[in-house]
Enzyme design. Structure first.
Site, PDB file in Angstrom:
ATOM      1  N   HIS A  34       0.856  -1.187   0.000  1.00 17.23           N
ATOM      2  CA  HIS A  34       0.000   0.000   0.000  1.00 17.23           C
ATOM      3  C   HIS A  34       0.891   1.236   0.000  1.00 17.23           C
ATOM      4  O   HIS A  34       1.698   1.418   0.905  1.00 17.23           O
ATOM      5  CB  HIS A  34      -0.899  -0.025   1.228  1.00 17.23           C
ATOM      6  CG  HIS A  34      -1.840   1.135   1.304  1.00 17.23           C
ATOM      7  ND1 HIS A  34      -2.846   1.311   0.377  1.00 17.23           N
ATOM      8  CD2 HIS A  34      -1.911   2.192   2.148  1.00 17.23           C
ATOM      9  CE1 HIS A  34      -3.507   2.418   0.676  1.00 17.23           C
ATOM     10  NE2 HIS A  34      -2.964   2.977   1.737  1.00 17.23           N
ATOM     11  N   ASP A  40       0.621   5.194  -0.014  1.00 12.75           N
ATOM     12  CA  ASP A  40      -0.224   6.379   0.043  1.00 12.75           C
ATOM     13  C   ASP A  40       0.301   7.392  -0.969  1.00 12.75           C
ATOM     14  O   ASP A  40       1.476   7.750  -0.954  1.00 12.75           O
ATOM     15  CB  ASP A  40      -0.248   6.936   1.471  1.00 12.75           C
ATOM     16  CG  ASP A  40      -1.084   6.051   2.379  1.00 12.75           C
ATOM     17  OD1 ASP A  40      -2.187   5.663   1.950  1.00 12.75           O
ATOM     18  OD2 ASP A  40      -0.631   5.732   3.491  1.00 12.75           O
ATOM     19  N   ASP A  57      -7.588   0.896   2.540  1.00  7.30           N
ATOM     20  CA  ASP A  57      -7.246   1.834   3.618  1.00  7.30           C
ATOM     21  C   ASP A  57      -8.141   3.065   3.675  1.00  7.30           C
ATOM     22  O   ASP A  57      -7.802   4.048   4.299  1.00  7.30           O
ATOM     23  CB  ASP A  57      -5.779   2.262   3.421  1.00  7.30           C
ATOM     24  CG  ASP A  57      -5.248   3.038   4.624  1.00  7.30           C
ATOM     25  OD1 ASP A  57      -5.681   2.745   5.745  1.00  7.30           O
ATOM     26  OD2 ASP A  57      -4.412   3.928   4.428  1.00  7.30           O
ATOM     27  N   HIS A  72      -7.072   9.284  -0.442  1.00  7.24           N
ATOM     28  CA  HIS A  72      -7.660   9.174   0.905  1.00  7.24           C
ATOM     29  C   HIS A  72      -6.865   9.838   2.034  1.00  7.24           C
ATOM     30  O   HIS A  72      -7.299   9.773   3.189  1.00  7.24           O
ATOM     31  CB  HIS A  72      -8.019   7.716   1.241  1.00  7.24           C
ATOM     32  CG  HIS A  72      -6.861   6.771   1.304  1.00  7.24           C
ATOM     33  ND1 HIS A  72      -6.566   5.888   0.295  1.00  7.24           N
ATOM     34  CD2 HIS A  72      -5.934   6.557   2.249  1.00  7.24           C
ATOM     35  CE1 HIS A  72      -5.512   5.165   0.633  1.00  7.24           C
ATOM     36  NE2 HIS A  72      -5.093   5.557   1.819  1.00  7.24           N
TER      37      HIS A  72
HETATM   38 ZN   LIG Z   1      -3.509   4.677   2.863  1.00  6.98          ZN
END
Ligand SMILES: [Zn+2]
Length: 1057
Positions: free
Chosen positions: A260, A262, A372, A577
């Site tokens: 993951h 970001d 997430d 997000h």
């Molecule tokens: Zn995230």
């Protein structure tokens, strides 16, 4: 069976094995201490530092100075490039040789001009394999470069992970050496750790647990770390244990590599580009070494970045995608927030994402992937289904603070009834390490035992990237099929969901939104980002509409498809997000504001270009082009520009006659403020006589009353709303003995996640903000608009001014608000106690609305003490209600009869400056009789958000009013008009409509455009196989079910010349 210890002592046996593999204790004599053999320093180390993120070719030409292990470099966000000259000792022939590199920055190894591996201590990647086995003839000298970013995997927070980054932080390389790696020791370590995991995980009541412990104990007995020839006996013991298979009923774990990343969070966007390279190049290496290993990768934007900055790596990813090892998932441009983006923006996430995946990897994604994200809109199932996706994966609801979500595998049914198969990995993580503990947790925590026997297991370092390691892969390989544990297979999302689908007959269904009972502050934090988001969604809507109309009316006009794609992608990027949610560092917030500024300025240029095309060649006076971009008739007061920068107010009826309302584009000579006689516009405004005759403003004894004949508003001397009356019925909307427009401050100190969380207990700290009498003054008096304004000192350091405005003909009163906000851990809201009683309130969401309770009966009810909404919320009882509209807010709540809009927060982590400074926003209050649907709350909220446009017309503006589209049902909203992505000769438009009332409805769409063919399509603009719709007298019949979204392709006739 391995020999049992002489004494039955669980703890000493267990800890003995632990010490044998410990990286901390007894490394002088234990097995771990033998993982690496001989070592030698690198031949030469040199470096140069730069604040830039340079491409490799440029970096290697810089002036490198001699460097040493232990040197410090930095500060934060800089980059230090190291040139590493190596000479492998001749006596290491036949051995596996690694470059061991330890640094607190994130490193990337370059070899022969290509990135080859990430080196990140926090991600357990501290050695780069130079050769599996050094051959006699192999070159033993080479030069590598290591690009070290001055940030950790999770940024550079000062003191704690989510603290603001420390701008002064310095970094160090603490190890740079060559070493012989002992693969046999590594294998034994993996086995011993797994055996320990099994012993601990299954516990002292379990037979298999003791077998694992005794096997490990016996391995220690037979294994002498100093004598490698003893290793094979130990290895054989382990192989015997792991070779004992489980039964047929065992649960199957689908292990997928994941990472993951970001897209921006505790580091800026540009660092993410490098995080992708560091993480994925390491994944490529793992895929090469482990042909069974499969990696699932989401977010088209990140792949696009790699394609532009690391084309060689991108080509390798495409290669592994062909082999099925690299699996693009998600289908979206970024892993966006699941609450705040508009319905259309969510559609564009998929449209941009799926088209990218198709173009670059030959197929679209079949799974939506948001592990997430902070909650999931009830419209997502419908949007997914119409974008070719029937499967959904997340794990975030395991973060719920109050209620434990009851399913891990289930059908998720959306607002319109669309269903998708949803799976939450039962291990509650997307960053597994491959440990036995996690594998067991995946089985024991699964809440659908007996209904399905398959689970996802996503392994690899995440959030800041990093991804899987060889050790994780080795662990999972060993656990393939061992008695006492679930079966573990390397798998793909496709295989997992196919397996789940075979058992789907037994699954439960969850209806409605997947609300995350945490992070509810993200609806409010970073108000300027939220405002930019709402505003840019509007601008792109307007540009697409106007450009489509220009395309239809002008043979010369070129639809700005490429520019719009770029602007949309910027907006979608900011909907990541941790960006639109405001949970990012200051650097990211500043970049986001720049993105919005780009969209605004380019968007306005495109609007002007479309307006110019609409005006060209038509006779008529020069002046303004008034455009209504909404699909219904409007009469509104509009500020019209006058020479010298001043404005005058004009009452602008929506162009078009009563049978033809809709998207209109016109310049009406009677109403436009011609530069010569601007006042004429106001005076000659054709206000209906009953409205014009009423004095809009009365003032008495310090309080002010505004009355437009539709509603009557009374403000007390400090600006609070003491009365709001629907004039025709005399019905009062404010609860007896209370006041509305009451600002309230709360202490806002969460448990940890500062920018993210507002906790339930903040409600206990409510303090009304009281102003001083006599501050209320009359603003505009008479004409088409009345207003009053006041100042309010919120605290010694923060103040607010507000203009309360009531226009002629308008069913709502607007509150234009300016706040200078300088607080720490405070939350500002505004409240309206309504004279309405209802157990539930209604909130606008993407392409529709939903109800949430106004009471705290159950834990599921009170956990929603702070919720999100889009442009309006409404509290209605039979026959009457009160709606609260807004132009850029998302946080709200209704408890009992009090409607509350969340305005500003003041968190300090990860951005200590978040929300400090000046803010401007508008909310509005609309009392209504009947239901909010019949009373027109939805169009009112649209109007507040999409003001009539008054665009300077460079040439003669069209003399006659003109309407492009109209709809026969008020329940149907024409949301979007754009050019089709694949548009032969550029003359195909896409129309997106949705049913907004929650009803089954037949609706006629009328258009004045020269339409040759109309056909339904999905959200990816693929034609409905049923073929064209009958088109009669420029009308189309459409049938909607509640909250259904429908898209139409309109093929226009060739241009006139
Ligand atoms: Zn995230």
């Amino acid at each position: 069976m391995a020999a049992a210890p002489a004494v039955k002592h669980w703890r000493t046996t267990l800890e003995r094995v632990e010490k044998f593999v410990s990286p901390v204790y007894f490394t002088d004599c234990n097995l771990r201490g033998r993982l690496f053999g001989d070592s030698c320093p690198v031949a030469e180390l040199s470096s140069f530092s730069t604040p830039e993120r340079l491409p490799y070719q440029e970096a290697v030409q810089q002036d490198f100075r001699p460097a040493q292990v232990g040197d410090s470099f930095g500060p934060t966000w800089w980059t230090c490039w190291f040139r590493v000259e190596l000479t492998i000792p001749e006596e290491w022939v036949g051995q596996e040789v690694h470059l061991r590199w330890e640094s607190d920055g994130e490193g990337l190894v370059w070899r022969d001009g290509e990135p080859v591996q990430g080196l990140t201590k926090e991600g357990e990647k501290t050695s780069y394999v130079l050769t599996d086995r050094l051959g006699e003839e192999d070159p033993r000298s080479l030069t590598l470069y290591v690009e070290v970013a001055c940030n950790g995997l999770l940024g550079a927070g000062k003191g704690s992970m989510i603290a603001s980054p420390d701008p002064e932080k310095m970094f160090r390389v603490s190890r740079a050496e060559l070493a012989v790696f002992h693969q046999d020791v590594h294998k034994l370590l993996v086995d011993l750790e797994l055996l320990l995991g099994i012993a601990k995980g299954l516990g002292e009541d379990n037979q298999r647990s003791f077998q694992a412990l005794y096997t490990a104990n016996q391995m220690v007995n037979v294994c002498d770390p100093a004598q490698p020839e003893t290793f094979s006996v130990a290895q054989a013991l382990a192989s015997k244990f792991f070779g004992q298979r489980g039964g047929e009923s065992q649960h199957t774990i689908h292990a997928m590599g994941h990472c993951h990343i970001d897209t921006a969070w505790l580091w800026p966007f540009k660092e993410t580009v490098r995080k992708c390279a560091r993480s994925w190049v390491t994944v490529v290496q793992l895929m090469e070494r482990n042909p069974e290993f499969i990696f699932a990768c989401s977010q088209a934007q990140q792949l696009q970045w790699v394609k532009s900055h690391y084309p060689g790596l991108h080509a390798r990813l495409q290669e592994f995608a062909c082999r099925g090892q690299f699996v693009p998932v998600g289908g979206t441009w970024v892993e966006m927030d699941g609450n705040l983006p508009s319905g259309e923006a969510m559609v564009r996430q998929f449209l941009q994402g799926q088209n990218f995946f198709l173009q670059e990897f030959g197929k679209m994604c079949s799974e939506f992937w948001l592990p997430d994200t902070f909650g999931y809109s009830a419209q997502l199932p419908q949007i997914m289904r119409s974008c070719g996706i029937r499967r959904f994966l997340t794990q975030k609801l395991s973060w719920n603070l109050v209620n434990s979500f009851p399913h891990h595998t289930f059908f998720w049914e959306g607002l319109d009834g669309s269903r998708v198969l949803a799976h939450f990995p039962p291990g509650d993580s997307y960053g597994m390490q491959g440990s036995v503990e996690e594998v067991l947790k995946t089985v024991t925590k699964n809440r659908d035992k007996g209904r399905t026997n398959h689970s996802a297991f996503l392994f690899g370092f995440g959030d800041g990237g990093g991804g899987p390691t060889q050790t994780m892969v080795d662990r999972l390989k060993r656990l393939r099929d061992t008695d006492g544990l679930p079966r573990v297979q390397f798998s793909s999302p496709e295989r997992l969901f196919s397996a789940l689908e075979t058992h789907s007959g037994q699954l439960c269904t969850w209806v409605g939104e997947l609300f995350l009972e945490l992070h509810n502050g993200t609806y409010t934090t970073h108000a300027q980002i939220k405002k930019g988001n709402r505003e840019c969604e509007r601008i792109l809507h307007d540009v697409e509409l106007l450009s489509s109309l220009a395309l239809a009316r002008s043979a010369q006009f070129l639809y700005p498809a490429a520019q719009l794609q770029d602007l949309w992608r910027l907006l979608l990027l900011n909907q990541f997000h941790d960006v639109v949610t405001g949970s990012c560092i200051q650097l990211v917030a500043e970049e986001a504001m720049c993105h919005y500024e780009d969209i605004r300025s380019h968007g306005n240029t495109l609007l002007s270009a479309a307006a110019a095309a609409l005006c060209a060649g038509e006779p008529g006076p020069e002046g303004l082009l008034i455009v209504n971009t909404l699909p219904w008739k409007r009469t509104e007061v509009l500020a019209l520009p006058r020479p010298g920068g001043a404005h005058s107010l004009g009452l602008i009826p929506s162009p078009g006659d009563s049978t033809q309302h809709g998207l209109c584009s016109c310049s009406h000579p009677n109403l436009i403020a011609a530069p010569a006689a601007p006042a004429a516009c106001v005076c000659n405004a054709r206000a209906p006589s009953d409205l014009a005759s009423r004095p809009p403003l009365i003032k008495t004894d310090g309080s002010v009353t505004l009355d437009n004949g539709i509603i009557r508003v009374r403000l007390d001397p400090i600006g609070r709303l003491t009365s709001l009356v629907l004039v025709a019925s005399g019905r009062e909307a404010i609860a007896e003995g209370t006041v509305g427009n009451q600002f309230v401050l709360f202490d806002d100190v969460p448990l940890y996640w500062d920018a993210w969380d507002v906790m339930d207990y903040h409600l206990e700290t409510r303090k009304p903000v009281l102003g001083q009498a006599g501050t209320l003054a009359v603003g505009t008096e008479g004409g088409v608009q009345g207003s009053a304004w006041f100042l309010l000192q919120i605290s010694p350091s923060s103040r607010l001014s507000q203009e309360v405005v009531l226009d002629v003909g308008c069913p709502y009163v607007r509150f234009h608000t300016e706040v200078h906000w300088h607080e720490a851990h405070k939350f500002l809201k505004v409240e309206f106690p309504a004279r309405v009683r209802s157990p539930q309130a209604t909130y606008e969401v993407q392409f529709g609305h939903l109800q949430r309770p106004t009471h705290y009966n159950t834990s599921w009810d009170w956990a929603r003490f702070e919720v999100w909404a889009h442009r309006w919320i409404d509290l209605s009882e039979h026959g009457f209600g009160l709606a609260l509209l807004n132009d850029c807010k998302y946080g709200a709540s209704v408890r009992g009869n009090v409607l509350s809009l969340s305005l500003l927060r003041a968190p300090k982590s990860p951005d200590a400056t978040a929300d400090m400074g000046r803010h401007e926003f508008t909310y509005a209050l609309m009392p209504h009789k009947g239901s909010f649907q019949d009373a027109g709350v939805i169009p009112a909220a649209y109007s507040l958000n999409f003001p009539l446009l008054a665009l300077p017309a460079p040439g003669p503006a069209p003399a006659a009013a003109w309407s492009a589209f109209s709809l026969s049902s008020p329940a149907v909203v024409l949301e979007t008009v754009k050019q089709a992505e694949a548009s032969p000769q550029g003359r195909t438009l896409v129309l997106r409509l949705y049913e907004a009332h929650g009803s089954h409805v037949d609706c006629w769409l009328h258009t004045s455009l020269p339409v040759q063919e109309a056909v339904l399509c999905d959200l990816l603009e693929r034609r409905d196989p049923a073929g064209p719709l009958p088109l009669r007298d420029a009308r189309l019949k459409l049938t909607f079910s509640p909250f259904q979204v429908q898209s139409l392709l309109l093929v226009l006739q060739p241009p006139p010349n």
